[in-house]
Design an enzyme around this catalytic site. Sequence first.
Site, PDB file in Angstrom:
ATOM      1  CG  PHE A  31      -2.206   0.750   1.023  1.00 56.40           C
ATOM      2  CD1 PHE A  31      -3.109   0.422   0.025  1.00 56.40           C
ATOM      3  CD2 PHE A  31      -2.488   1.830   1.846  1.00 56.40           C
ATOM      4  CE1 PHE A  31      -4.281   1.152  -0.149  1.00 56.40           C
ATOM      5  CE2 PHE A  31      -3.657   2.566   1.688  1.00 56.40           C
ATOM      6  CZ  PHE A  31      -4.552   2.232   0.683  1.00 56.40           C
ATOM      7  CE  LYS A 150      10.486  -3.056 -11.543  1.00 60.55           C
ATOM      8  NZ  LYS A 150      10.606  -1.653 -11.546  1.00 60.55           N
ATOM      9  CB  VAL A 177       7.499  -3.759 -19.385  1.00 63.43           C
ATOM     10  CG1 VAL A 177       8.419  -3.199 -20.461  1.00 63.43           C
ATOM     11  CG2 VAL A 177       8.046  -5.059 -18.845  1.00 63.43           C
ATOM     12  CD  GLU A 235      14.378   4.970  -4.767  1.00 56.04           C
ATOM     13  OE1 GLU A 235      14.501   5.073  -3.533  1.00 56.04           O
ATOM     14  OE2 GLU A 235      13.300   5.108  -5.351  1.00 56.04           O
ATOM     15  CG  ASP A 246      14.276  -0.864 -13.448  1.00 56.32           C
ATOM     16  OD1 ASP A 246      13.355  -1.325 -12.755  1.00 56.32           O
ATOM     17  OD2 ASP A 246      14.089  -0.104 -14.423  1.00 56.32           O
ATOM     18  CE  LYS A 250      11.182  -1.322 -15.662  1.00 56.82           C
ATOM     19  NZ  LYS A 250      11.587   0.094 -15.556  1.00 56.82           N
ATOM     20  N   GLY A 343       5.531   5.978 -12.340  1.00 57.78           N
ATOM     21  CA  GLY A 343       4.516   6.833 -11.729  1.00 57.78           C
ATOM     22  C   GLY A 343       3.470   5.980 -11.033  1.00 57.78           C
TER      23      GLY A 343
HETATM   24  N1  NAP Z   1       6.278   3.579  -8.558  1.00 60.21           N
HETATM   25  C1  NAP Z   1       6.397   3.336  -9.838  1.00 60.21           C
HETATM   26  O1  NAP Z   1       6.486   4.230 -10.675  1.00 60.21           O
HETATM   27  C2  NAP Z   1       6.380   1.901 -10.333  1.00 60.21           C
HETATM   28  C3  NAP Z   1       6.285   1.632 -11.713  1.00 60.21           C
HETATM   29  C4  NAP Z   1       6.248   0.304 -12.140  1.00 60.21           C
HETATM   30  C5  NAP Z   1       6.337  -0.734 -11.213  1.00 60.21           C
HETATM   31  N2  NAP Z   1       6.464  -0.419  -9.883  1.00 60.21           N
HETATM   32  C6  NAP Z   1       6.558  -1.515  -8.930  1.00 60.21           C
HETATM   33  O2  NAP Z   1       5.424  -1.482  -8.073  1.00 60.21           O
HETATM   34  C7  NAP Z   1       5.788  -1.972  -6.778  1.00 60.21           C
HETATM   35  C8  NAP Z   1       5.371  -0.963  -5.725  1.00 60.21           C
HETATM   36  O3  NAP Z   1       6.019   0.263  -5.959  1.00 60.21           O
HETATM   37  P1  NAP Z   1       5.750   1.540  -5.042  1.00 60.21           P
HETATM   38  O4  NAP Z   1       6.373   2.686  -5.738  1.00 60.21           O
HETATM   39  O5  NAP Z   1       4.310   1.582  -4.654  1.00 60.21           O
HETATM   40  O6  NAP Z   1       6.619   1.144  -3.742  1.00 60.21           O
HETATM   41  P2  NAP Z   1       6.476   1.740  -2.258  1.00 60.21           P
HETATM   42  O7  NAP Z   1       5.875   3.092  -2.306  1.00 60.21           O
HETATM   43  O8  NAP Z   1       7.794   1.527  -1.627  1.00 60.21           O
HETATM   44  O9  NAP Z   1       5.400   0.767  -1.555  1.00 60.21           O
HETATM   45  C9  NAP Z   1       5.660  -0.567  -1.274  1.00 60.21           C
HETATM   46  C10 NAP Z   1       4.563  -1.107  -0.370  1.00 60.21           C
HETATM   47  O10 NAP Z   1       4.767  -2.496  -0.161  1.00 60.21           O
HETATM   48  C11 NAP Z   1       4.651  -2.757   1.240  1.00 60.21           C
HETATM   49  N3  NAP Z   1       5.393  -3.990   1.542  1.00 60.21           N
HETATM   50  C12 NAP Z   1       6.726  -4.187   1.560  1.00 60.21           C
HETATM   51  N4  NAP Z   1       7.005  -5.467   1.853  1.00 60.21           N
HETATM   52  C13 NAP Z   1       5.812  -6.085   2.036  1.00 60.21           C
HETATM   53  C14 NAP Z   1       5.423  -7.411   2.387  1.00 60.21           C
HETATM   54  N5  NAP Z   1       6.322  -8.378   2.557  1.00 60.21           N
HETATM   55  N6  NAP Z   1       4.090  -7.704   2.525  1.00 60.21           N
HETATM   56  C15 NAP Z   1       3.166  -6.722   2.343  1.00 60.21           C
HETATM   57  N7  NAP Z   1       3.474  -5.459   1.978  1.00 60.21           N
HETATM   58  C16 NAP Z   1       4.777  -5.146   1.844  1.00 60.21           C
HETATM   59  C17 NAP Z   1       5.162  -1.520   1.910  1.00 60.21           C
HETATM   60  O11 NAP Z   1       4.675  -1.497   3.229  1.00 60.21           O
HETATM   61  P3  NAP Z   1       4.933  -0.232   4.216  1.00 60.21           P
HETATM   62  O12 NAP Z   1       4.013   0.848   3.693  1.00 60.21           O
HETATM   63  O13 NAP Z   1       4.508  -0.742   5.536  1.00 60.21           O
HETATM   64  O14 NAP Z   1       6.385   0.102   4.084  1.00 60.21           O
HETATM   65  C18 NAP Z   1       4.541  -0.459   1.019  1.00 60.21           C
HETATM   66  O15 NAP Z   1       3.198  -0.228   1.392  1.00 60.21           O
HETATM   67  C19 NAP Z   1       7.305  -2.216  -6.820  1.00 60.21           C
HETATM   68  O16 NAP Z   1       7.542  -3.576  -7.036  1.00 60.21           O
HETATM   69  C20 NAP Z   1       7.768  -1.382  -8.006  1.00 60.21           C
HETATM   70  O17 NAP Z   1       8.912  -1.926  -8.634  1.00 60.21           O
HETATM   71  C21 NAP Z   1       6.475   0.865  -9.425  1.00 60.21           C
END
Ligand code: NAP
Length: 365
Positions: A31, A150, A177, A235, A246, A250, A343
């Site tokens: 979340f 991924k 992707v 980051e 990364d 993909k 995003g």
């Molecule tokens: N953001 C982008 O633009 C983007 C684009 C494409 C793909 N993605 C992929 O989408 C995924 C999420 O990205 P995000 O940007 O939303 O990351 P994020 O903001 O870091 O959120 C990750 C979430 O996962 C939770 N989490 C971590 N380990 C967990 C577990 N073992 N069980 C349950 N929940 C867990 C975290 O909990 P806490 O809140 O408690 O820390 C957090 O709520 C990643 O795999 C990323 O590679 C992201």
Amino acid sequence: VNPDNPPRPGGLFLGGTAYTPARMRVILVGFGSVGQAFARLVEQRRESLYAAMGLSPRLVAVADTRGAAVAPGGLSADELLAAKASAGTVGASARGVPGWQPGDTAALIRETQADVVVEASPSVMANPAPAMANLMSALGSRKHAVSVNKAPLAVAMPALLELARYNRVQLRFSGTVGAGTPVLATARTLAQGDRILRVRAILNGTTNFILWRMSEQGEAYHAALAEAVRLGYAETDPSADVDGIDTCSKVVILANAVLGRRVTAGDVRVEGIRDIALERVRAARERGASVKMLGEFGVDGTLRVAPGEVPSRGPMDVPANLNAVQFTMETAGEVTLVGRGAGGPETGAAILRDLVDVWNTTPHA
Ligand SMILES: NC(=O)c1ccc[n+]([C@@H]2O[C@H](COP(=O)([O-])OP(=O)(O)OC[C@H]3O[C@@H](n4cnc5c(N)ncnc54)[C@H](OP(=O)(O)O)[C@@H]3O)[C@@H](O)[C@H]2O)c1
């Protein structure tokens, strides 16, 4: 009205309110920025999806690292967002699960009645095990899975696809992707009636931004990287981006999905752009080319991630943090797709796109 066989869209009203039964129960793992954007979208789009195709998705369970919330009839996105904002976990909402332990997620997935599991926890290549367990638990308990994560796909996509096939459920991953840019859907469309011979792609916005700044502004690698961090594109530890990890993930996902090549991350030759010399970028520019971080593969031969050159001002010479994917088709020649590759809201929309695909390709009474 029989709740097990609710009416198709077309205007049954109960007490003046449109009757929208829970026609797709969703478990959401993660979340963060993507998970929250997806939860908002589900609420915003439910009515129009139901009117258009009878799809009415509802979150029945949500987990983050510190807690979980479960409600068989559906959770309120507003309540989940409020709990996350005020207490840092969805477990603090009215439907929070008492006694939740980190590590309970795979069991929650297995034991909660649902149709689809969305995996939106972080992509950690050094430890894909928790996300892998979540996907295996979903597929093994005959639930469809949508992953934006991924890492488990990069290390075990052939096995996960096989597990889905064996259990007659779907594994979808269009957000992994290109995020909101429909790279996989475009590839599928292109492959109908023609053949994809090669794919050459810029799949990482951070490295594209760094190389673009070096080429356009004449900045050295570290100055361009610092600017990417300042703007929030990178980051503070940019290893996964600049070392090519990364992009490698993909490439694996695309090669499996687009060309049916049953490969994993170990099959990709990877060279990053860490400390790439400004002279190399300048020399390319003088020759009318731009250096890009390229992921490349074809119907046969090596899968590769490495800095390479594309013609300046050609379709692959995309600025800032954009992505670009060029398909070389047997008949149609070169087709290039350009768009934003990241995003939260964009990726949330990609998840919804996958849910619609699952709905449209699954028999339902
Ligand atoms: N953001 C982008 O633009 C983007 C684009 C494409 C793909 N993605 C992929 O989408 C995924 C999420 O990205 P995000 O940007 O939303 O990351 P994020 O903001 O870091 O959120 C990750 C979430 O996962 C939770 N989490 C971590 N380990 C967990 C577990 N073992 N069980 C349950 N929940 C867990 C975290 O909990 P806490 O809140 O408690 O820390 C957090 O709520 C990643 O795999 C990323 O590679 C992201």
